[in-house]
Motif scaffolding. Structure first.
Motif, PDB file in Angstrom:
ATOM      1  N   ILE A 289       0.881  -1.169   0.000  1.00 20.22           N
ATOM      2  CA  ILE A 289       0.000   0.000   0.000  1.00 20.22           C
ATOM      3  C   ILE A 289       0.920   1.222   0.000  1.00 20.22           C
ATOM      4  CG2 ILE A 289      -1.805   1.302   1.182  1.00 20.22           C
ATOM      5  CD1 ILE A 289      -2.705  -1.360   2.476  1.00 20.22           C
ATOM      6  N   PRO A 290       1.086   1.852  -1.171  1.00 24.60           N
ATOM      7  CA  PRO A 290       1.927   3.055  -1.242  1.00 24.60           C
ATOM      8  C   PRO A 290       1.281   4.214  -0.483  1.00 24.60           C
ATOM      9  CG  PRO A 290       1.566   2.090  -3.419  1.00 24.60           C
ATOM     10  CD  PRO A 290       0.614   1.428  -2.481  1.00 24.60           C
ATOM     11  N   THR A 291       2.117   5.045   0.118  1.00 27.29           N
ATOM     12  CA  THR A 291       1.663   6.266   0.778  1.00 27.29           C
ATOM     13  C   THR A 291       2.715   7.336   0.541  1.00 27.29           C
ATOM     14  OG1 THR A 291       2.764   5.866   2.888  1.00 27.29           O
ATOM     15  CG2 THR A 291       0.560   4.895   2.623  1.00 27.29           C
ATOM     16  N   ASN A 292       2.454   8.535   1.034  1.00 25.51           N
ATOM     17  CA  ASN A 292       3.451   9.599   0.943  1.00 25.51           C
ATOM     18  C   ASN A 292       4.599   9.378   1.916  1.00 25.51           C
ATOM     19  OD1 ASN A 292       2.236  11.037  -1.136  1.00 25.51           O
ATOM     20  ND2 ASN A 292       0.889  12.124   0.287  1.00 25.51           N
ATOM     21  N   GLY A 293       4.388   8.542   2.932  1.00 23.08           N
ATOM     22  CA  GLY A 293       5.440   8.208   3.894  1.00 23.08           C
ATOM     23  C   GLY A 293       5.904   6.784   3.642  1.00 23.08           C
ATOM     24  N   ASP A 294       6.109   6.027   4.721  1.00 23.22           N
ATOM     25  CA  ASP A 294       6.501   4.628   4.590  1.00 23.22           C
ATOM     26  C   ASP A 294       5.336   3.822   4.036  1.00 23.22           C
ATOM     27  OD1 ASP A 294       8.999   5.219   5.556  1.00 23.22           O
ATOM     28  OD2 ASP A 294       8.582   4.554   7.597  1.00 23.22           O
ATOM     29  N   TRP A 295       5.653   2.779   3.271  1.00 27.07           N
ATOM     30  CA  TRP A 295       4.629   1.946   2.649  1.00 27.07           C
ATOM     31  C   TRP A 295       4.275   0.781   3.565  1.00 27.07           C
ATOM     32  CZ3 TRP A 295       5.389   0.888  -3.257  1.00 27.07           C
ATOM     33  CH2 TRP A 295       5.515   2.102  -3.939  1.00 27.07           C
ATOM     34  N   THR A 296       3.070   0.283   3.429  1.00 36.63           N
ATOM     35  CA  THR A 296       2.678  -0.954   4.098  1.00 36.63           C
ATOM     36  C   THR A 296       2.982  -2.096   3.143  1.00 36.63           C
ATOM     37  OG1 THR A 296       0.919   0.160   5.316  1.00 36.63           O
ATOM     38  CG2 THR A 296       0.759  -2.247   5.125  1.00 36.63           C
ATOM     39  N   VAL A 297       3.709  -3.096   3.632  1.00 39.18           N
ATOM     40  CA  VAL A 297       4.073  -4.264   2.836  1.00 39.18           C
ATOM     41  C   VAL A 297       3.344  -5.460   3.436  1.00 39.18           C
ATOM     42  CG1 VAL A 297       5.975  -5.674   1.961  1.00 39.18           C
ATOM     43  CG2 VAL A 297       6.315  -3.220   2.332  1.00 39.18           C
ATOM     44  N   ILE A 298       2.617  -6.181   2.589  1.00 38.03           N
ATOM     45  CA  ILE A 298       1.710  -7.235   3.047  1.00 38.03           C
ATOM     46  C   ILE A 298       2.130  -8.591   2.488  1.00 38.03           C
ATOM     47  CG2 ILE A 298      -0.698  -8.029   3.033  1.00 38.03           C
ATOM     48  CD1 ILE A 298      -1.416  -5.015   2.355  1.00 38.03           C
TER      49      ILE A 298
ATOM     50  N   LYS B  21      10.327   0.974   4.861  1.00 38.42           N
ATOM     51  CA  LYS B  21      10.941   2.300   4.968  1.00 38.42           C
ATOM     52  C   LYS B  21      11.243   2.862   3.582  1.00 38.42           C
ATOM     53  CE  LYS B  21      10.904   2.146   9.376  1.00 38.42           C
ATOM     54  NZ  LYS B  21       9.750   2.759   9.991  1.00 38.42           N
ATOM     55  N   VAL B  22      10.775   4.080   3.340  1.00 40.05           N
ATOM     56  CA  VAL B  22      10.928   4.717   2.031  1.00 40.05           C
ATOM     57  C   VAL B  22      12.122   5.661   2.033  1.00 40.05           C
ATOM     58  CG1 VAL B  22       9.847   6.325   0.398  1.00 40.05           C
ATOM     59  CG2 VAL B  22       8.496   4.512   1.442  1.00 40.05           C
ATOM     60  N   SER B  23      12.888   5.585   0.953  1.00 36.95           N
ATOM     61  CA  SER B  23      13.958   6.550   0.698  1.00 36.95           C
ATOM     62  C   SER B  23      13.853   6.962  -0.773  1.00 36.95           C
ATOM     63  CB  SER B  23      15.330   5.963   1.022  1.00 36.95           C
ATOM     64  OG  SER B  23      15.605   4.853   0.201  1.00 36.95           O
ATOM     65  N   LYS B  24      14.616   7.950  -1.130  1.00 35.84           N
ATOM     66  CA  LYS B  24      14.581   8.454  -2.507  1.00 35.84           C
ATOM     67  C   LYS B  24      15.859   8.080  -3.245  1.00 35.84           C
ATOM     68  CE  LYS B  24      10.555  10.216  -2.260  1.00 35.84           C
ATOM     69  NZ  LYS B  24       9.470   9.550  -2.957  1.00 35.84           N
ATOM     70  N   SER B  25      15.697   7.746  -4.509  1.00 34.89           N
ATOM     71  CA  SER B  25      16.820   7.411  -5.379  1.00 34.89           C
ATOM     72  C   SER B  25      17.280   8.670  -6.104  1.00 34.89           C
ATOM     73  CB  SER B  25      16.375   6.356  -6.393  1.00 34.89           C
ATOM     74  OG  SER B  25      17.332   6.186  -7.395  1.00 34.89           O
TER      75      SER B  25
ATOM     76  N   GLY C 225      12.178  -0.893  -5.956  1.00 34.65           N
ATOM     77  CA  GLY C 225      12.551   0.399  -6.518  1.00 34.65           C
ATOM     78  C   GLY C 225      11.777   0.714  -7.782  1.00 34.65           C
ATOM     79  N   TRP C 226      11.268   1.943  -7.846  1.00 35.23           N
ATOM     80  CA  TRP C 226      10.573   2.402  -9.042  1.00 35.23           C
ATOM     81  C   TRP C 226      10.491   3.908  -8.997  1.00 35.23           C
ATOM     82  CZ3 TRP C 226       4.961   1.018 -10.844  1.00 35.23           C
ATOM     83  CH2 TRP C 226       4.932   0.965 -12.250  1.00 35.23           C
ATOM     84  N   ALA C 227      10.649   4.546 -10.134  1.00 38.64           N
ATOM     85  CA  ALA C 227      10.700   6.011 -10.235  1.00 38.64           C
ATOM     86  C   ALA C 227      11.856   6.472  -9.343  1.00 38.64           C
ATOM     87  CB  ALA C 227       9.368   6.634  -9.871  1.00 38.64           C
ATOM     88  N   ASN C 228      11.599   7.329  -8.384  1.00 35.97           N
ATOM     89  CA  ASN C 228      12.639   7.763  -7.450  1.00 35.97           C
ATOM     90  C   ASN C 228      12.376   7.227  -6.048  1.00 35.97           C
ATOM     91  OD1 ASN C 228      12.547  10.203  -9.600  1.00 35.97           O
ATOM     92  ND2 ASN C 228      14.611   9.850  -8.819  1.00 35.97           N
ATOM     93  N   THR C 229      11.549   6.193  -5.955  1.00 34.37           N
ATOM     94  CA  THR C 229      11.168   5.637  -4.663  1.00 34.37           C
ATOM     95  C   THR C 229      11.825   4.277  -4.439  1.00 34.37           C
ATOM     96  OG1 THR C 229       9.041   6.788  -4.757  1.00 34.37           O
ATOM     97  CG2 THR C 229       9.189   4.889  -3.273  1.00 34.37           C
ATOM     98  N   ILE C 230      12.399   4.108  -3.254  1.00 31.18           N
ATOM     99  CA  ILE C 230      12.953   2.824  -2.836  1.00 31.18           C
ATOM    100  C   ILE C 230      12.319   2.461  -1.500  1.00 31.18           C
ATOM    101  CG2 ILE C 230      15.040   1.585  -2.130  1.00 31.18           C
ATOM    102  CD1 ILE C 230      16.600   3.466  -4.016  1.00 31.18           C
TER     103      ILE C 230
END
Length: 180
Positions: A107-116, A141-145, A168-173
């Motif tokens: 579940i992507p969010t603007n902060g950390d994602w939920t991984v199920i 935990k989300v970081s930027k590439s 990883g996708w776009a600038n999101t890791i």
């Protein structure tokens, strides 16, 4: 001479007719091909901790939030939802998970994602996602590439029995620890 000619003729006819029988029609290459990642990632190492099979969509000028909308369950790739196999009991994020095969959703969010991790298997997309089948929900935990990642990718890095799964996708890791 007649026997040799007759043998060659029979062989040629048999070869031609067998080619017609075995002709197949194969699908074109998928635009979001399947890929896999494992840990350890050395192909010579057969004693794996984890392995995942997933589809690899490309951005093609589109934004990540269009393809993986915020606050909605996402199949985490393209086509079939990824299947992740743990070959021994692990700690996934901060949750104990038994050895076995699970479907991975996020579940992507603007902060950390939920991984199920889900007990559902062999599912296309997230259309029939059922929260009752969840085995674990953890924070990724989300970081930027620094560089844009065109094709959705999953990789494991680590040492010994401790690895981290990176999406990883776009600038999101997105990172989730996996410990054996």
């Amino acid at each position: 001479m007649k026997k040799a000619f007759l043998s060659i003729a029979i062989f040629t006819i048999a070869l031609i007719s067998s080619a017609d029988v075995t002709a197949q029609k194969f699908a074109k290459v998928d635009v979001s091909p399947m890929d896999g990642a494992s840990y350890p990632n050395n192909w010579k190492e057969s004693n794996k901790l984890v392995k995942i099979t997933y589809g690899r969509p490309q951005l093609k000028g589109r934004s990540l939030d269009k393809l993986a909308p915020n606050d909605k369950v996402w199949r985490t790739g393209a086509n079939e939802a990824p299947e992740i196999t743990f070959y021994k009991d692990v700690t996934f994020g901060d949750k104990a998970v038994k050895a076995g095969t699970y479907t991975l959703y996020t579940i992507p969010t603007n902060g950390d994602w939920t991984v199920i991790l889900s007990n559902q298997k062999n599912v296309w997309g997230a259309y029939y996602y059922d929260m009752k089948e969840d085995v674990a929900r953890v924070s990724g935990k989300v970081s930027k590439s620094d560089e844009a990642i065109e094709s959705f990718s999953i990789v494991f890095e680590g040492e010994g029995e401790n690895a981290t799964m990176y999406l990883g996708w776009a600038n999101t890791i997105v990172a989730v620890p996996v410990k054996g």
